[in-house]
Design a protein around this motif. Sequence first.
Motif, PDB file in Angstrom:
ATOM      1  N   UNK A  67       0.727  -1.379   0.046  1.00 19.48           N
ATOM      2  CA  UNK A  67       0.381   0.040   0.169  1.00 19.48           C
ATOM      3  C   UNK A  67       0.721   1.151  -0.321  1.00 19.48           C
ATOM      4  N   UNK A  68       0.980   2.262  -0.870  1.00 21.56           N
ATOM      5  CA  UNK A  68       1.616   3.429  -1.165  1.00 21.56           C
ATOM      6  C   UNK A  68       0.416   4.897  -0.755  1.00 21.56           C
ATOM      7  N   UNK A  69       0.723   5.703  -1.212  1.00 16.66           N
ATOM      8  CA  UNK A  69       0.417   7.292  -1.370  1.00 16.66           C
ATOM      9  C   UNK A  69      -0.935   7.405  -1.973  1.00 16.66           C
ATOM     10  N   UNK A  70      -0.269   6.671  -3.220  1.00 19.64           N
ATOM     11  CA  UNK A  70      -0.937   6.795  -4.281  1.00 19.64           C
ATOM     12  C   UNK A  70      -0.090   6.574  -6.029  1.00 19.64           C
ATOM     13  N   UNK A  71      -0.648   6.659  -6.622  1.00 16.24           N
ATOM     14  CA  UNK A  71      -0.296   5.559  -7.989  1.00 16.24           C
ATOM     15  C   UNK A  71       1.740   6.072  -7.763  1.00 16.24           C
ATOM     16  N   UNK A 183       0.941  -0.783 -10.698  1.00 14.76           N
ATOM     17  CA  UNK A 183       0.615   0.239 -10.053  1.00 14.76           C
ATOM     18  C   UNK A 183      -1.149   0.701 -10.635  1.00 14.76           C
ATOM     19  N   UNK A 184      -1.377   0.272  -9.141  1.00 13.70           N
ATOM     20  CA  UNK A 184      -3.300   1.059  -8.938  1.00 13.70           C
ATOM     21  C   UNK A 184      -3.474   2.715  -8.093  1.00 13.70           C
ATOM     22  N   UNK A 185      -4.715   2.857  -8.519  1.00 15.10           N
ATOM     23  CA  UNK A 185      -4.632   4.583  -7.419  1.00 15.10           C
ATOM     24  C   UNK A 185      -6.103   4.138  -7.381  1.00 15.10           C
ATOM     25  N   UNK A 186      -6.171   4.286  -5.764  1.00 12.33           N
ATOM     26  CA  UNK A 186      -7.895   4.575  -5.546  1.00 12.33           C
ATOM     27  C   UNK A 186      -8.997   6.111  -5.937  1.00 12.33           C
ATOM     28  N   UNK A 187      -8.396   6.250  -5.990  1.00 11.66           N
ATOM     29  CA  UNK A 187      -9.284   7.667  -6.485  1.00 11.66           C
ATOM     30  C   UNK A 187      -9.376   7.722  -8.117  1.00 11.66           C
ATOM     31  N   UNK A 188      -8.892   6.444  -8.407  1.00 16.47           N
ATOM     32  CA  UNK A 188      -9.377   6.499 -10.215  1.00 16.47           C
ATOM     33  C   UNK A 188     -11.056   5.639 -10.204  1.00 16.47           C
ATOM     34  N   UNK A 189     -10.914   5.038  -9.169  1.00 13.68           N
ATOM     35  CA  UNK A 189     -11.880   3.685  -9.018  1.00 13.68           C
ATOM     36  C   UNK A 189     -13.428   4.103  -8.371  1.00 13.68           C
ATOM     37  N   UNK A 190     -13.107   4.902  -7.507  1.00 10.89           N
ATOM     38  CA  UNK A 190     -14.088   5.633  -6.484  1.00 10.89           C
ATOM     39  C   UNK A 190     -14.178   5.573  -4.761  1.00 10.89           C
ATOM     40  N   UNK A 191     -12.575   5.686  -4.929  1.00 12.87           N
ATOM     41  CA  UNK A 191     -11.846   5.206  -3.803  1.00 12.87           C
ATOM     42  C   UNK A 191     -11.331   6.400  -3.479  1.00 12.87           C
ATOM     43  N   UNK A 192     -10.768   6.939  -2.280  1.00  6.95           N
ATOM     44  CA  UNK A 192     -10.159   8.266  -1.509  1.00  6.95           C
ATOM     45  C   UNK A 192      -9.217   8.887  -2.502  1.00  6.95           C
ATOM     46  N   UNK A 193      -8.709   9.665  -2.519  1.00  5.56           N
ATOM     47  CA  UNK A 193      -7.197  10.034  -2.721  1.00  5.56           C
ATOM     48  C   UNK A 193      -6.572   9.611  -1.510  1.00  5.56           C
ATOM     49  N   UNK A 194      -5.028   9.609  -2.001  1.00  4.99           N
ATOM     50  CA  UNK A 194      -4.072   9.823  -0.590  1.00  4.99           C
ATOM     51  C   UNK A 194      -3.964   8.099  -0.688  1.00  4.99           C
ATOM     52  N   UNK A 195      -4.134   7.028  -1.218  1.00  7.22           N
ATOM     53  CA  UNK A 195      -4.537   5.365  -1.694  1.00  7.22           C
ATOM     54  C   UNK A 195      -3.443   5.277  -2.638  1.00  7.22           C
ATOM     55  N   UNK A 196      -3.105   4.559  -2.645  1.00  2.64           N
ATOM     56  CA  UNK A 196      -3.242   3.805  -4.250  1.00  2.64           C
ATOM     57  C   UNK A 196      -2.051   2.196  -3.373  1.00  2.64           C
ATOM     58  N   UNK A 197      -1.550   1.510  -4.848  1.00  2.00           N
ATOM     59  CA  UNK A 197      -0.796   0.094  -4.346  1.00  2.00           C
ATOM     60  C   UNK A 197       0.233  -0.593  -5.470  1.00  2.00           C
ATOM     61  N   UNK A 198       1.222  -0.979  -5.019  1.00  2.00           N
ATOM     62  CA  UNK A 198       1.545  -1.561  -5.842  1.00  2.00           C
ATOM     63  C   UNK A 198       1.452  -3.189  -5.970  1.00  2.00           C
ATOM     64  N   UNK A 199       1.809  -3.767  -6.940  1.00  2.00           N
ATOM     65  CA  UNK A 199       1.505  -5.199  -6.955  1.00  2.00           C
ATOM     66  C   UNK A 199       2.835  -5.791  -7.410  1.00  2.00           C
ATOM     67  N   UNK A 200       3.004  -6.413  -6.542  1.00  2.00           N
ATOM     68  CA  UNK A 200       4.906  -7.542  -7.151  1.00  2.00           C
ATOM     69  C   UNK A 200       4.637  -9.013  -7.436  1.00  2.00           C
TER      70      UNK A 200
END
Length: 284
Positions: A67-71, A183-200
Amino acid sequence: MAVPNIYLDHAATTPMLPAARDAWLEGAAIWANPSSPHAAGRAARAALEDARARFKAALSWEGEVIFTSGASEALAIGLGHARVDRRVVSSVEHDAVLRAAPDAERLLVSDGAIDEAALAQALGRQGRAVVAVQSINSETGTILHSPQDASLAQRVREAGGMFLADCSQSAGKHALPEADMIVLSAHKLGGPVGIGALLVRDFGMLEPTGGQERGYRAGTENLPGALAFVAALEKGGPSSWSTSADEREAFRHKLQARGKCFSRESPARTSSRWFPRAFPPRRC
């Protein structure tokens, strides 16, 4: 009579889904630091790891999740700490990719696709490479690689490299593509800003930096954001966000009927389940 506001900039950010807002408030009530050893901290850790497990299940992902702060931060980790000798990106990547890898080799994009000759030349050079390509372009809606086509990832792996897919614009609307890092970003799909994810696919692909998230991302975890991100994935999906080509064409006809005129030209290989930003109007 007041004219109703119609929001058409979902490529920039999406309104939060009600389920995501509820989940964020639930997470805000679990106020302790997930790294703390006391009871409240352990409860927060349990909630975070449960969110991680649900996140993986929602995406059918069997690898690891950071989990990250964004994309942008996810890209910085994936490109900046991959165990590689060099970096290769497409010439139409988001500015965040170019900031994360300013010295990266650029791949030519022609007619909405990675130029085959340029890719072969880049993969043939000495040194292991991480190749980053966005799934869908945020400005045009052009699909640079589809989830059904694993050939790009396969070619990179056959050359001994890693493939990173920037799915900020496609996640939650399309299935994930074959990739080593996503790489994913929550606020691009109905989630909040300030959270993203790196899938490895495997942590061994990254150099650890210390800190939280198994030692691959420093900083206190955003538990409310993680819970809201998961809720958006679980309650959203293609049925919530997709717009078919027929629906898009019908909308264009309605605009024309009201005296508006838009170009019928569209970028190559545009997603039929995506509503790209409108092209500049022209005279009818």
